[in-house]
Motif scaffolding. Structure first.
Motif, PDB file in Angstrom:
ATOM      1  N   SER A 241      45.909 -95.421  89.583  1.00  0.00           N
ATOM      2  CA  SER A 241      45.075 -94.258  89.858  1.00  0.00           C
ATOM      3  C   SER A 241      43.897 -94.723  90.707  1.00  0.00           C
ATOM      4  N   LEU A 242      43.292 -93.816  91.444  1.00  0.00           N
ATOM      5  CA  LEU A 242      42.190 -94.138  92.342  1.00  0.00           C
ATOM      6  C   LEU A 242      40.958 -93.334  91.959  1.00  0.00           C
ATOM      7  N   GLU A 243      39.833 -94.008  91.825  1.00  0.00           N
ATOM      8  CA  GLU A 243      38.557 -93.345  91.577  1.00  0.00           C
ATOM      9  C   GLU A 243      37.781 -93.265  92.881  1.00  0.00           C
ATOM     10  N   LEU A 244      37.385 -92.060  93.240  1.00  0.00           N
ATOM     11  CA  LEU A 244      36.652 -91.814  94.473  1.00  0.00           C
ATOM     12  C   LEU A 244      35.246 -91.354  94.112  1.00  0.00           C
ATOM     13  N   ASP A 245      34.262 -92.111  94.543  1.00  0.00           N
ATOM     14  CA  ASP A 245      32.865 -91.809  94.212  1.00  0.00           C
ATOM     15  C   ASP A 245      32.036 -91.952  95.484  1.00  0.00           C
ATOM     16  N   GLY A 246      31.958 -90.851  96.215  1.00  0.00           N
ATOM     17  CA  GLY A 246      31.240 -90.892  97.474  1.00  0.00           C
ATOM     18  C   GLY A 246      31.984 -91.659  98.552  1.00  0.00           C
ATOM     19  N   PHE A 247      33.303 -91.626  98.498  1.00  0.00           N
ATOM     20  CA  PHE A 247      34.095 -92.339  99.509  1.00  0.00           C
ATOM     21  C   PHE A 247      34.013 -91.575 100.826  1.00  0.00           C
ATOM     22  N   TRP A 248      33.573 -92.266 101.868  1.00  0.00           N
ATOM     23  CA  TRP A 248      33.287 -91.607 103.142  1.00  0.00           C
ATOM     24  C   TRP A 248      34.278 -92.017 104.221  1.00  0.00           C
ATOM     25  N   LEU A 249      34.724 -91.023 105.010  1.00  0.00           N
ATOM     26  CA  LEU A 249      35.580 -91.277 106.161  1.00  0.00           C
ATOM     27  C   LEU A 249      35.041 -90.511 107.367  1.00  0.00           C
ATOM     28  N   PRO A 250      35.180 -91.081 108.556  1.00  0.00           N
ATOM     29  CA  PRO A 250      34.732 -90.368 109.764  1.00  0.00           C
ATOM     30  C   PRO A 250      35.638 -89.183 110.062  1.00  0.00           C
ATOM     31  N   GLU A 251      35.128 -88.248 110.824  1.00  0.00           N
ATOM     32  CA  GLU A 251      35.889 -87.043 111.134  1.00  0.00           C
ATOM     33  C   GLU A 251      37.197 -87.361 111.857  1.00  0.00           C
ATOM     34  N   GLU A 252      37.209 -88.434 112.663  1.00  0.00           N
ATOM     35  CA  GLU A 252      38.434 -88.745 113.403  1.00  0.00           C
ATOM     36  C   GLU A 252      39.552 -89.245 112.501  1.00  0.00           C
ATOM     37  N   ALA A 253      39.253 -89.540 111.223  1.00  0.00           N
ATOM     38  CA  ALA A 253      40.299 -89.930 110.277  1.00  0.00           C
ATOM     39  C   ALA A 253      41.085 -88.716 109.781  1.00  0.00           C
ATOM     40  N   VAL A 254      40.529 -87.521 109.941  1.00  0.00           N
ATOM     41  CA  VAL A 254      41.179 -86.290 109.461  1.00  0.00           C
ATOM     42  C   VAL A 254      42.375 -85.974 110.345  1.00  0.00           C
ATOM     43  N   VAL A 255      43.509 -85.722 109.693  1.00  0.00           N
ATOM     44  CA  VAL A 255      44.733 -85.436 110.445  1.00  0.00           C
ATOM     45  C   VAL A 255      45.232 -84.015 110.220  1.00  0.00           C
ATOM     46  N   LEU A 256      44.801 -83.378 109.138  1.00  0.00           N
ATOM     47  CA  LEU A 256      45.258 -82.022 108.837  1.00  0.00           C
ATOM     48  C   LEU A 256      44.202 -81.317 108.003  1.00  0.00           C
ATOM     49  N   ARG A 257      43.928 -80.057 108.369  1.00  0.00           N
ATOM     50  CA  ARG A 257      42.993 -79.227 107.601  1.00  0.00           C
ATOM     51  C   ARG A 257      43.491 -77.803 107.680  1.00  0.00           C
ATOM     52  N   ARG A 258      43.889 -77.250 106.517  1.00  0.00           N
ATOM     53  CA  ARG A 258      44.458 -75.905 106.515  1.00  0.00           C
ATOM     54  C   ARG A 258      43.997 -75.162 105.266  1.00  0.00           C
ATOM     55  N   PRO A 259      43.884 -73.829 105.337  1.00  0.00           N
ATOM     56  CA  PRO A 259      43.621 -73.081 104.106  1.00  0.00           C
ATOM     57  C   PRO A 259      44.635 -73.465 103.033  1.00  0.00           C
ATOM     58  N   TYR A 260      44.179 -73.622 101.808  1.00  0.00           N
ATOM     59  CA  TYR A 260      45.060 -74.149 100.769  1.00  0.00           C
ATOM     60  C   TYR A 260      46.347 -73.339 100.660  1.00  0.00           C
ATOM     61  N   GLU A 261      46.258 -72.036 100.671  1.00  0.00           N
ATOM     62  CA  GLU A 261      47.459 -71.214 100.479  1.00  0.00           C
ATOM     63  C   GLU A 261      48.452 -71.417 101.616  1.00  0.00           C
ATOM     64  N   ASP A 262      47.961 -71.648 102.827  1.00  0.00           N
ATOM     65  CA  ASP A 262      48.874 -71.926 103.944  1.00  0.00           C
ATOM     66  C   ASP A 262      49.584 -73.257 103.725  1.00  0.00           C
ATOM     67  N   TRP A 263      48.819 -74.269 103.301  1.00  0.00           N
ATOM     68  CA  TRP A 263      49.456 -75.566 103.033  1.00  0.00           C
ATOM     69  C   TRP A 263      50.457 -75.450 101.889  1.00  0.00           C
ATOM     70  N   ALA A 264      50.070 -74.743 100.820  1.00  0.00           N
ATOM     71  CA  ALA A 264      50.954 -74.618  99.653  1.00  0.00           C
ATOM     72  C   ALA A 264      52.257 -73.919 100.017  1.00  0.00           C
ATOM     73  N   ALA A 265      52.195 -72.972 100.955  1.00  0.00           N
ATOM     74  CA  ALA A 265      53.411 -72.255 101.357  1.00  0.00           C
ATOM     75  C   ALA A 265      54.409 -73.211 102.008  1.00  0.00           C
TER      76      ALA A 265
END
Length: 343
Positions: free
Chosen positions: A195-219
């Motif tokens: 398991s992974l514990e994330l506590d203020g783990f920071w990534l630059p914006e260019e690391a983001v590969v996908l961002r979608r409304p949750y319901e669209d992703w869930a579909a």
């Protein structure tokens, strides 16, 4: 006779020469890096990539998954994490695709995934907020497979605006990211799951590969959790190979029918149709797998109770696959089928 696809031939060679002969030892000692180096060199890590990167049709991906899972489920499970990051990059644009898709498809990098917790929504085990021009991750990833074996990971969380957000990072401890000790599991302990514990783990914006409304992703995710897994068919075939013809024949006939219909629906041009039938077939595939692996245990007698026994390993792997990728909906359908079978 038509020659098999080159990736299918590669999977058979790996299964017969490397994976199956060592599967019981791997089950007890862990997936070795040498197994994964062989898979990296084979071209199989590109199977879900675009054709120009070495990708192949979906039917080839399913067949190779069956072969690898039936030979050594632990090794299959570690490498199968890689295919979602490749598919995600294939459908994206931006710096992450340019930087990672080629190396991942060529096997120069091996990726894991940390996103199954998204299926717990509206609970948000991992929260993502904007911070210092990038993204901050806080929470707990309950399951991460391949720790110490993977180079990178595809990490996901839910934003305050209700979006599912995915980003790539190195698969190692970093400021704000800490891994647990490897979990001791009833099956697939060899897969080095933490398991992974994330506590203020920071990534630059260019690391983001996908961002979608949750319901669209869930579909888009929902059909994945109702389709029968090729690994289930692979484990079932491995168990049937341990049985005499009279015992195996009726189970194999049932398996063949379920697989043919399940794969036909998997290739359906509209993935959101026939969801109930897909779920029924998933449940029936699990039932045949349970029957086949139990029959292999019975046929093996007392020897099947040793942890180095192949029937024992297959039976435990079958238990794992019955809960892997499980959702509330699939759990309910499976429980109802188990209860109705007692009537």
């Amino acid at each position: 006779m038509t020659a098999p696809h080159p990736l299918v031939a590669q999977a058979h060679r790996l299964a017969e020469d490397l994976l199956a002969p060592h599967a019981e030892r791997v089950d007890q000692e862990g997936v070795p890096a040498s197994h994964l180096r062989a898979i990296r060199r084979s071209g199989l890590l590109a199977v879900n990539a675009p054709a120009q990167y070495g990708g192949a049709p979906a039917a080839v991906a399913r067949e190779t998954a069956e072969i690898l899972a039936g030979a050594c489920c632990s090794t299959w499970f570690v490498q199968t994490q890689h295919h979602t990051p490749v598919a995600t990059l294939s459908g994206s644009a931006g710096p992450a695709r340019e930087r990672l898709l080629g190396p991942l498809a060529r096997g120069e990098l091996l990726s894991g995934v940390a996103y199954a917790h998204l299926r717990a929504y509206p609970r948000t085990p991992v929260r993502v907020t904007r911070d210092r021009g990038g993204r901050r991750f806080d929470g707990t990833v309950p399951w991460y497979t391949g720790w110490g074996l993977n180079d990178v990971m595809l990490l996901a969380g839910v934003t305050d605006g209700g979006e599912a957000l995915f980003a790539f990072t190195e698969a190692r401890e970093q400021p704000g990211l800490r891994a647990s000790a490897p979990m001791r599991l009833a099956a697939l302990t060899a897969s080095r799951t933490v398991s992974l514990e994330l506590d203020g783990f920071w990534l630059p914006e260019e690391a983001v590969v996908l961002r979608r409304p949750y319901e669209d992703w869930a579909a888009t995710d929902r059909p994945k959790t109702v389709n029968a897994s090729p690994a289930v068919f692979g484990i079932t075939e491995a168990a049937l190979a341990l049985l005499d013809d009279d015992t195996a024949a009726p189970l194999r006939a049932r398996l063949t029918g379920i697989r043919a219909r399940a794969y036909s629906l998997a290739d359906h041009p509209t993935p959101h149709e026939h969801l109930e039938e897909r779920l029924t077939l998933r449940t029936r595939a699990h039932q045949v797998m349970q029957a086949a692996t139990t029959a292999a245990l019975v046929a093996g007698g007392g020897r099947s109770m040793t942890l180095t026994s192949k029937p024992q390993r297959l039976a435990r792997e079958a238990l794992f696959l019955m809960v892997q990728g499980q959702t509330t909906r699939s759990r309910k359908a499976h429980l109802e089928a188990l209860v109705s079978g007692l009537a």
